[in-house]
Structures are given as C-alpha cells and as structure tokens.
Design an enzyme around this catalytic site. Sequence first.
Site, mmCIF file in Angstrom:
data_model
loop_
_atom_site.group_PDB
_atom_site.id
_atom_site.type_symbol
_atom_site.label_atom_id
_atom_site.label_comp_id
_atom_site.label_asym_id
_atom_site.label_seq_id
_atom_site.Cartn_x
_atom_site.Cartn_y
_atom_site.Cartn_z
ATOM 1 N N PHE A 73 40.466 30.466 43.763
ATOM 2 C CA PHE A 73 40.123 30.594 45.149
ATOM 3 C C PHE A 73 41.576 31.335 45.691
ATOM 4 C CE2 PHE A 73 42.473 26.640 44.754
ATOM 5 C CZ PHE A 73 43.420 26.896 45.900
ATOM 6 N N LYS A 84 32.501 35.555 38.003
ATOM 7 C CA LYS A 84 32.200 34.154 38.418
ATOM 8 C C LYS A 84 33.216 33.804 39.453
ATOM 9 C CE LYS A 84 32.745 30.230 38.759
ATOM 10 N NZ LYS A 84 33.142 29.513 39.771
ATOM 11 N N GLU A 115 33.872 29.654 44.538
ATOM 12 C CA GLU A 115 32.885 29.285 45.517
ATOM 13 C C GLU A 115 33.628 29.019 46.904
ATOM 14 O OE1 GLU A 115 33.107 25.550 43.274
ATOM 15 O OE2 GLU A 115 33.031 27.457 42.950
ATOM 16 N N ARG A 116 34.826 28.768 46.997
ATOM 17 C CA ARG A 116 35.554 28.463 48.038
ATOM 18 C C ARG A 116 36.000 29.747 48.695
ATOM 19 N NH1 ARG A 116 40.161 24.145 46.073
ATOM 20 N NH2 ARG A 116 38.891 22.490 45.276
ATOM 21 N N SER A 163 43.125 25.373 36.973
ATOM 22 C CA SER A 163 43.893 24.580 36.277
ATOM 23 C C SER A 163 44.178 24.431 34.897
ATOM 24 C CB SER A 163 43.164 23.086 36.892
ATOM 25 O OG SER A 163 42.129 22.870 36.148
ATOM 26 N N CYS A 191 50.060 30.455 41.668
ATOM 27 C CA CYS A 191 50.573 29.951 40.480
ATOM 28 C C CYS A 191 52.123 30.457 40.100
ATOM 29 C CB CYS A 191 49.659 30.436 39.216
ATOM 30 S SG CYS A 191 49.617 32.463 38.994
ATOM 31 N N GLU A 220 51.770 19.871 38.723
ATOM 32 C CA GLU A 220 51.733 20.750 39.736
ATOM 33 C C GLU A 220 51.040 20.104 41.189
ATOM 34 O OE1 GLU A 220 50.266 25.186 39.623
ATOM 35 O OE2 GLU A 220 48.713 23.905 38.856
#
Length: 499
Positions: free
Chosen positions: A150, A174, A177-178, A227, A282, A384
Amino acid sequence: MVRELAHLIGGKHTPGASGTYGDVHDPNTGAVQARVPLAGRAETEAAITDAAEAQHAWGEWNPQRRARVLLKFLQLVEGERESLARLLSSEHGKTVADAHGDLQRGLDVVEFAAGIPHLLKGEFTDNAGTGIDVHSLRSPVGVTAGITPFNFPAMIPLWQAAPALACGNSFILKPSERAPSVPLRLAELFLEAGLPPGVLNVVNGGKEAVDTLLADPRVGALGFVGSTPIAAHLYATAAAHGKRAQCFGGAKNHLVVMPDADLDQAVDALIGAGYGSAGERCMAISVAVPVGEATADALVERLKERVGRLRIGRSDDPEADFGPLVSREALDRVRRYVDIGVNEGAELVVDGRGFTLPGHEDGFFAGPSLFDRVAPQMRVYREEIFGPVLCVVRAADYEEALRLPSEHPYGNGVAIFTRDGDTARDFTRRVNTGMIGVNVPIPVPVAYHTFGGWKRSGYGDLGQHGPDAIRFYTRTKTVTSRWPSGTKEGASFTLPTMG
C-alpha cells in the site's frame, strides 16, 4: 459517493465474482470512499490464462517495438501526473508532493526499461573451439506476477511491471487493496499506450488470489514487497512450486551521526527521512545513532525542537509535512508501539499519541514521537514500527555504531553522516546492509542501479530494477554451434573440450 472498482483482465474491466469486497478508506476522514472486489481462485486463474495466451505474441515483438510502448506510456502519464498524485494521496494519506515523488521514482524505472534493446544483448565468443562459436540469448520467463504494498502504489508496481514487460513477459499485478486505484489507472494507461490486451492484468484480492498465483505452474516468477513474515513465506512457497522469486520484507534503517558531522544537515536528514510519509516507507530512517554523549545530547536537543514544529495535516494540504497513516489498524499499531517503548524504559522525548487534527477526529493521524536512550534489546528497536516514530540509540564509539546496523536482523539500508573520508570508506566496506548512504539519508539507488536489502529485509539473490531486474525477468540460453566443413571426424565418446 462510494466508487466501485474492478479487476482488469484481458484488457477489460471485470467486476468481482467472488462476492467479497474490501473497503478503501479516506485516511483523512476515516470514511469509505471506494469498494474493491477481492478475487477468488476463478478470477485469478482467468487472469493467468489470459496472460499465458497473450505472452507468446508479446514476447515475439522485437525489443525496440516493446520499448516504444513504454515510451508512449511515459507520455500518457505526463498528462495525468497531477490527477494521479492526488488520487494516490487520497487513498494512501501521503502528501500530494510526496505522491509525486512516489510516481516519479516508478517512472524512472520505466525510462530505464525503455533501454531494453541494449539491456537484452547477449554475449558472443567467436571460434571458442576450432570452427565453434558460442553465444547467449536472454529469453522471457513467460507469465510473471507482482504483489505490491500500500505504501508505494505507483512506484513498486512500476518497478516490477516495467522490466517484466520490457523483457517480453506478461505480468499479473496484485496491488494492495488499501490503495488500488492508481495501479489500476496505470494499467489502463499501458493499454492506451499500445500494450496488447492480456499482457498486463490487474487482480485485486487477498490470500486466495496470492495462493493461486503461487500454486499455478503457468506463473514462472513472482515479486513481492511487504512484511518480512509474508516475504519469507512467499519465497519458500514459490521455491517449493519451482518458481523464481524476489521477496522484500521489513526494515530498521539506521543513521549514524559521527562527532564531526554537520549536525544541522544530520537533523534535517533525520526529520525528513524519519517522519516523511508518516514513516510509512521501507527506507524510512527509524533509528538515529549518535556517537558519543556530547553528539547525542546536541542531536536530541535539536531533534526535539524540530519535531515540535512539524505540521501534520490533510494529505492535500500543501503546508503539511506529513499526512495521516493509511488505516485505523496502522494508527493503533503505532500508538501501541509507543506504549511498548515507554513500558520498556525508553525516554519519550516527544509523545505523538494524543494528536488529533481539528475537524478530522476520525482520520488516521498520528503525531510524531521521539525516543531517546533506546537499548538494543527493546522491541521498539528490534521491530519495524512503520510510523512517525524515531528512536535514538546512543553509541559510545564508532565500532559500537558500526555493530548496531550490522547485527540487526534487518539489513535494508543505513546511512552515515561524517566529514571524514576514511571513516565513510571503512563504514561502507564493513557494514552488513544492502544499501548505504554517505551524507544521504535515504539511500535508494537510481533506476539503473539495483535496489535490495540483506538479511530479513530481502529474500532471493536478485534485487529490484537496474541490471538485476533484467536477469530476474529473463532466462539465459547458451548456444554452442558448428557448421559443417566437409571434414568427417567420426564419433567421439569423451567429454568435449575447447582446447
């Protein structure tokens, strides 16, 4: 009004068939602004089928013809930069200015991939043996896929899709979805640029869609950014299914401040790299490592003053330093980590937990937090946080400062601020991380170099964009050839040599 989104399969917008939808929120208000269909196995397999059927013809296009599609795409995006940035900002929560940067870093890789006629050139050896020539070819993998996060809805999809397409592969995206709208619009622009239908499909979804991509033997390569636990799982699962994979996980990026550093420059770097995009990067700097107590005291005092002046506002506020987090869950996570740091004994110099933006009490806003005297065993150091939280870990000397990022489980990026060339050179050679900045706070390489972290930040031996991307999205064929000369040598039963 709540918008209804769709998949893009075979060049057509395809409504959801699974009956499952996800809500896309406005992070500024908390309101639902769109619904996105979450694909099941059938829709994902349909996308794979279209991608497999379209790939062969696309792979037969000569590289220069494929490059022209990328160049046309760049022209089309140029006319929509502002609208794309605002759309991205409205779903993610990063400022519009930051959204422009997100888009540009993706376009940089498209520009790099447009050089594919040169990048695909193989090797040739004349007369490797008497009358024998050897040459290599780079062939497309076939159907490839990307699962993107996202926090960079434009950059990461373009980092993956552009090299894959340039190399002659089809690609199934893919996205998260956020924040699905910008990836979908970018795919539409690729179609407008002349990409044949089916070569690039967009499938929104969750675990079922991802599991289908992992298991289907027609998908030959898969990229992921997200993640660390999921990166490790996807990499292992892809390998078990015979796929090549590059999976990038979390990070805990350090910035070492030496006693001779320009302290104003270091503070500017920490403020921008630590709190920009609300820390949802990141490559965000989440750990400052001042060397020596005097350096630490001076650094923390200046950071405290600067953090107190940060302006948090709506993502479309041009005066805001950063906007909201992406979701309520992300906000709760950040606040929980600040609680953990306090309970562990870290000194909370600035507390952002109680921040609310007037008139936007239901928005996902977190104020900036600053911890001092964080110890390496604390969870706020080891894990994190992915929010606007900066931890200061004081190092007694240079060797301790070098050990901290080198021994941390994550190995994405690190920076050192110093005026001393010997120190900088020693640091870059010895530190155990994948990307290093010298007086540069966020050491993301330019598009024609390779991006990639080490240790639990990256799984796979090839990184993103740059030369590694071309290697990842192609397979090498090596051809050894000899043409009849009229001389008969008879059968040989020994291993041939070129001597």
